[in-house]
Design a protein around this motif. Structure first.
Motif, mmCIF file in Angstrom:
data_model
loop_
_atom_site.group_PDB
_atom_site.id
_atom_site.type_symbol
_atom_site.label_atom_id
_atom_site.label_comp_id
_atom_site.label_asym_id
_atom_site.label_seq_id
_atom_site.Cartn_x
_atom_site.Cartn_y
_atom_site.Cartn_z
ATOM 1 N N ALA A 52 3.216 8.253 5.214
ATOM 2 C CA ALA A 52 2.414 7.505 6.177
ATOM 3 C C ALA A 52 2.175 8.326 7.447
ATOM 4 O O ALA A 52 2.882 9.289 7.725
ATOM 5 N N LYS A 53 1.190 7.894 8.233
ATOM 6 C CA LYS A 53 0.832 8.627 9.446
ATOM 7 C C LYS A 53 1.982 8.674 10.450
ATOM 8 O O LYS A 53 2.134 9.666 11.177
ATOM 9 N N ASN A 54 2.784 7.615 10.517
ATOM 10 C CA ASN A 54 3.904 7.648 11.465
ATOM 11 C C ASN A 54 4.959 8.666 11.025
ATOM 12 O O ASN A 54 5.631 9.277 11.865
ATOM 13 N N VAL A 55 5.097 8.894 9.712
ATOM 14 C CA VAL A 55 6.019 9.922 9.225
ATOM 15 C C VAL A 55 5.458 11.298 9.552
ATOM 16 O O VAL A 55 6.188 12.198 9.990
ATOM 17 N N SER A 80 13.616 6.863 0.702
ATOM 18 C CA SER A 80 12.410 7.548 0.255
ATOM 19 C C SER A 80 11.491 6.542 -0.424
ATOM 20 O O SER A 80 11.947 5.519 -0.949
ATOM 21 N N SER A 81 10.203 6.832 -0.423
ATOM 22 C CA SER A 81 9.252 5.925 -1.065
ATOM 23 C C SER A 81 9.512 5.838 -2.560
ATOM 24 O O SER A 81 9.340 4.770 -3.172
ATOM 25 N N GLU A 82 9.956 6.939 -3.181
ATOM 26 C CA GLU A 82 10.248 6.920 -4.621
ATOM 27 C C GLU A 82 11.414 5.974 -4.926
ATOM 28 O O GLU A 82 11.372 5.184 -5.869
ATOM 29 N N GLU A 83 12.465 6.080 -4.111
ATOM 30 C CA GLU A 83 13.633 5.239 -4.351
ATOM 31 C C GLU A 83 13.323 3.775 -4.072
ATOM 32 O O GLU A 83 13.770 2.879 -4.792
ATOM 33 N N SER A 114 0.831 -1.198 0.000
ATOM 34 C CA SER A 114 0.000 0.000 0.000
ATOM 35 C C SER A 114 0.866 1.249 0.000
ATOM 36 O O SER A 114 2.072 1.200 0.279
ATOM 37 N N LYS A 115 0.239 2.400 -0.297
ATOM 38 C CA LYS A 115 0.964 3.670 -0.299
ATOM 39 C C LYS A 115 1.535 3.957 1.078
ATOM 40 O O LYS A 115 2.706 4.338 1.217
ATOM 41 N N ASP A 116 0.717 3.767 2.122
ATOM 42 C CA ASP A 116 1.199 3.999 3.482
ATOM 43 C C ASP A 116 2.285 2.999 3.855
ATOM 44 O O ASP A 116 3.255 3.344 4.538
ATOM 45 N N GLY A 117 2.114 1.761 3.392
ATOM 46 C CA GLY A 117 3.121 0.739 3.684
ATOM 47 C C GLY A 117 4.456 1.072 3.059
ATOM 48 O O GLY A 117 5.510 0.912 3.692
ATOM 49 N N LEU A 118 4.421 1.549 1.817
ATOM 50 C CA LEU A 118 5.664 1.911 1.132
ATOM 51 C C LEU A 118 6.359 3.066 1.853
ATOM 52 O O LEU A 118 7.579 3.055 2.051
ATOM 53 N N SER A 119 5.565 4.046 2.285
ATOM 54 C CA SER A 119 6.128 5.196 2.994
ATOM 55 C C SER A 119 6.722 4.768 4.328
ATOM 56 O O SER A 119 7.816 5.204 4.708
ATOM 57 N N SER A 120 6.011 3.897 5.050
ATOM 58 C CA SER A 120 6.513 3.425 6.345
ATOM 59 C C SER A 120 7.786 2.614 6.180
ATOM 60 O O SER A 120 8.726 2.740 6.975
#
Length: 301
Positions: free
Chosen positions: A195-198, A54-57, A40-46
């Motif tokens: 993500a929310k933790n970020v 970074s989520s992009e990298e 998920s998007k949040d999972g990738l960010s976390s």
């Protein structure tokens, strides 16, 4: 073996331990390891925040476009050993008492030393990428002194003030969250992609350091230009201009006039009057990623 599994095992974590670190279930981690497209998007960010990238990298690596990822602690899957937080680079401008300190990798420390040992022109520029979201562009002959300081070395007496936004740097995903915090705070439309933790880490950071929006903008958006007289100019410079300056420095091109314009104004400075250009790394990286600036130049040659 999946790349996420390699990432997890690089930290000697079980499925449940990684799941607890980023706030998901063990089953989700197992599912993501089988198929990265399920993340998920949040999972990738976390994941990016936890592993210091970074989520992009991270997305590029899962897509097979990158063989390793850069983190604020080390390179994962890199073939060389010159990676990870190593120590600090200190740069003292003419007329100033104290050096500016930036966390760097061993690779950057070696690159700085090699460049200085082999410098052949007073007009030659040096580029240094730091671990706290900065890219430094300067002519070594126009500054007072420079240090590359291993973390095990003694700190210089009376000249030691490490960056307040991270002794060893923060993950790129953190600075992405800081950017989104800024735009959200000034009322620009758009949703958080971190993500929310970020988000929570960013809000805690701004509270602890009592940052106002001008200081946040300085960290993640603005380029600081220091002239030889010690004056500082802060502007949001277009990413294309910053990328062009970096490319010119890398190929040893002598630039007489620096174009630091953006969409709202034209801004030029004679290079002879510039001691240091301190630019936000994510801002430049985002332009390079979206526009493929360097790839286009390489194809043209």
């Amino acid at each position: 073996m999946s790349l996420l599994k390699k990432l997890r095992e690089s930290r000697n974590l079980s499925h449940s331990e990684l799941a607890n670190q980023i706030g998901v279930s063990s089953d989700e981690i197992k599912s993501w390891e089988k198929e990265a497209s399920c993340i998920s998007k949040d999972g990738l960010s976390s994941l990016a925040y936890y592993f210091g990238s970074s989520s992009e990298e991270l997305q590029d690596m899962f897509a097979g476009n990158e063989s390793y990822i850069m983190t604020n602690t080390h390179y994962i899957f890199a073939e060389d050993e010159e990676s990870g937080w190593w120590g600090h680079f200190g740069l003292c401008l003419n007329g100033q008492k104290d050096s500016k300190w930036f966390p760097i990798t061993l690779g950057q420390a070696n690159r700085i030393s090699n460049a200085l040992d082999n410098m052949s022109s007073r007009d030659q520029w040096l580029t240094v990428e730091t671990l706290n979201n900065r890219i430094l562009l300067f002519r070594p002959t126009m500054v007072s002194r420079m240090w590359t300081l291993d973390d095990d070395a003694d700190q210089p007496m009376g000249d030691w003030n490490p960056p307040w936004d991270g002794y060893s740097g923060n993950p790129s995903e953190f600075y992405k969250g800081l950017e989104e915090y800024y735009w959200s705070s000034i009322g620009c439309e758009g949703e958080y992609t971190v993500a929310k933790n970020v988000q929570a880490a960013v809000e805690s950071f701004t509270d602890i350091h009592d940052l106002d929006l001008e200081q946040v903008a300085e960290l993640v958006l603005e380029t600081q230009i220091y002239n030889l007289e010690g004056r500082t100019f802060s502007h949001i410079v277009d990413g294309s201009r910053l990328s062009e300056l970096m490319f010119s420095a890398d190929i040893g091109e002598s630039v007489m006039i620096l174009n630091l314009s953006n969409d709202n104004f034209d801004f030029y400075i004679p290079s002879d009057n510039v001691a240091l250009i301190d630019m936000p790394k994510r801002f430049v990286d985002q332009y390079i990623r979206e526009e493929g600036y360097f790839e286009e130049d390489e194809n043209a040659n």
